[in-house]
Write an enzyme that holds these catalytic residues in place. Structure first.
Site, PDB file in Angstrom:
ATOM      1  N   ARG A  67       0.885  -1.135  -0.026  1.00 54.48           N
ATOM      2  CA  ARG A  67       0.041   0.112   0.137  1.00 54.48           C
ATOM      3  C   ARG A  67       0.761   1.220   0.029  1.00 54.48           C
ATOM      4  NH1 ARG A  67      -3.001  -3.893   1.412  1.00 54.48           N
ATOM      5  NH2 ARG A  67      -1.340  -4.734   2.749  1.00 54.48           N
ATOM      6  N   THR A  68       1.955   1.169   0.708  1.00 56.36           N
ATOM      7  CA  THR A  68       2.592   2.531   0.916  1.00 56.36           C
ATOM      8  C   THR A  68       3.352   2.783  -0.400  1.00 56.36           C
ATOM      9  OG1 THR A  68       3.253   2.400   3.402  1.00 56.36           O
ATOM     10  CG2 THR A  68       4.594   3.792   2.029  1.00 56.36           C
ATOM     11  N   LYS A  96      26.044  -5.312  -3.028  1.00 57.66           N
ATOM     12  CA  LYS A  96      27.286  -5.292  -3.244  1.00 57.66           C
ATOM     13  C   LYS A  96      28.067  -4.415  -2.274  1.00 57.66           C
ATOM     14  CE  LYS A  96      26.712  -4.853  -8.399  1.00 57.66           C
ATOM     15  NZ  LYS A  96      26.829  -3.911  -9.621  1.00 57.66           N
ATOM     16  N   ARG A 117      11.861   3.889   2.695  1.00 53.29           N
ATOM     17  CA  ARG A 117      11.046   2.820   3.528  1.00 53.29           C
ATOM     18  C   ARG A 117      12.524   2.109   4.062  1.00 53.29           C
ATOM     19  NH1 ARG A 117       5.895   1.031   4.461  1.00 53.29           N
ATOM     20  NH2 ARG A 117       5.778  -1.070   5.529  1.00 53.29           N
ATOM     21  N   HIS A 145       6.297   6.294  11.186  1.00 50.36           N
ATOM     22  CA  HIS A 145       5.606   6.038   9.820  1.00 50.36           C
ATOM     23  C   HIS A 145       4.594   7.387   9.729  1.00 50.36           C
ATOM     24  CE1 HIS A 145       4.019   4.220   6.340  1.00 50.36           C
ATOM     25  NE2 HIS A 145       3.644   3.125   6.520  1.00 50.36           N
TER      26      HIS A 145
END
Length: 323
Positions: A67-68, A96, A117, A145
């Protein structure tokens, strides 16, 4: 030209990093919500202007999200922006051994706004210190959030007109759940009549979160059972117990399945005006038979993600709503 809204310059939003919800005043949130109202109307009427034409929004999702990530992408594209980024660290130079700081610098060179995120707390704040472009926290660690909290508060505003004077219950993982923590912090910017924090003893809200409520004079009660408080609530905010947030898998096993909201429970104990929110995804804490009841508001909440994030991107990019 400077426009004014509730005593604040609209340009106060321009170029702002969005790290935690308490970085913003109630007035700024109300400005955001007014803009989200206009974005929602524009979406419904099919007349969204290309306010971000020529801009690039980076979606740097080091953690899985549905959703985000998708609502940010939809919001950016609805406004005419292009998006670049990744949905996990897999397949990027992080594999890497590239440092987080160097990845952020690369994104900064390629984009006008960066949405981050990350599993580690403080990642968004660190990114905001490295990047020149505005950084928006799409969820980091176990506490912040902010854009989800904005959506949650906006949804309540749509449902009830205001958060002020309401009795709000927050049910679930209040210790490790960043959506619940951000929502509780967001409530402190308003004047709810009472906040009930319902959780197993091991998952009670963090002391620093409770201190914010105390400092702002918000009356709260910690409870161990939903049944004992359900009849008093105007809003019930439910969150899942997230296995991925627990440092000890054994602790998760002891608390999983601690609560379940069912149609029968709501019909027997809840007020008719109660509305149930959930940031989703759910994994059993709300039964599917609630979906068709008057109490269900979590699908509206999910839909509101796009207009709220459209408003946020527009304000951060230009300082103006544009619709």
């Amino acid at each position: 030209m400077v426009c004014w809204f509730v005593g604040l310059e609209v340009s106060a939003w321009k170029g702002r990093d969005v790290v935690q919800v308490l970085d913003f005043s109630r007035g700024m949130l109300e400005e955001l919500f007014s803009c989200a109202d206009r974005m929602a109307r524009a979406l419904g009427e099919g007349r969204v202007p290309s306010l971000l034409e020529g801009r690039v929004v980076s979606l740097a999702f080091f953690e899985p999200s549905t959703r985000t990530r998708m609502s940010f992408e939809a919001a950016a594209k609805r406004l005419g922006a292009r998006t670049i980024g990744f949905a996990s660290g897999v397949g990027t130079s992080v594999e890497k051994g590239e440092s987080f700081a160097d990845t952020v610098r690369m994104l900064d060179a390629y984009s006008d706004i960066i949405v981050v995120r990350h599993r580690y707390e403080g990642a968004a704040l660190f990114a905001s210190e490295v990047a020149e472009a505005p950084v928006i926290n799409g969820g980091d660690g176990k506490q912040h959030h902010p854009t989800q909290a904005m959506i949650d508060l906006y949804t309540i505003r749509r449902l009830r007109g205001s958060v002020d004077g309401l009795v709000v219950g927050v049910l679930g993982d209040l210790r490790y759940g960043r959506a619940a923590n951000s929502f509780i912090l967001g409530l402190s910017l308003y004047r709810p009549r009472a906040v009930y924090l319902v959780s197993p003893p091991q998952l009670r809200a963090r002391r620093e979160t409770l201190m914010v409520l105390e400092d702002r004079g918000i009356h709260y009660v910690e409870a161990g059972s939903l049944e004992e408080v359900l009849g008093e609530l105007d809003i019930l905010y439910v969150t899942r117990i997230q296995r991925e947030r627990f440092p000890d898998p054994g602790e998760y096993e002891r608390v999983k399945g601690s609560y379940r909201v069912t149609r029968r429970l709501l019909e027997e104990r809840a007020r008719p005006e109660l509305r149930v929110l959930h940031p989703l995804p759910r994994v059993g804490e709300i039964s599917y038979d609630v979906d068709s009841t008057r109490y269900q508001a979590y699908f509206l909440q999910a839909r509101m993600g796009v207009p709220v994030r459209m408003a946020l991107l527009s304000l951060v990019a230009s300082g103006e709503c544009g619709v």
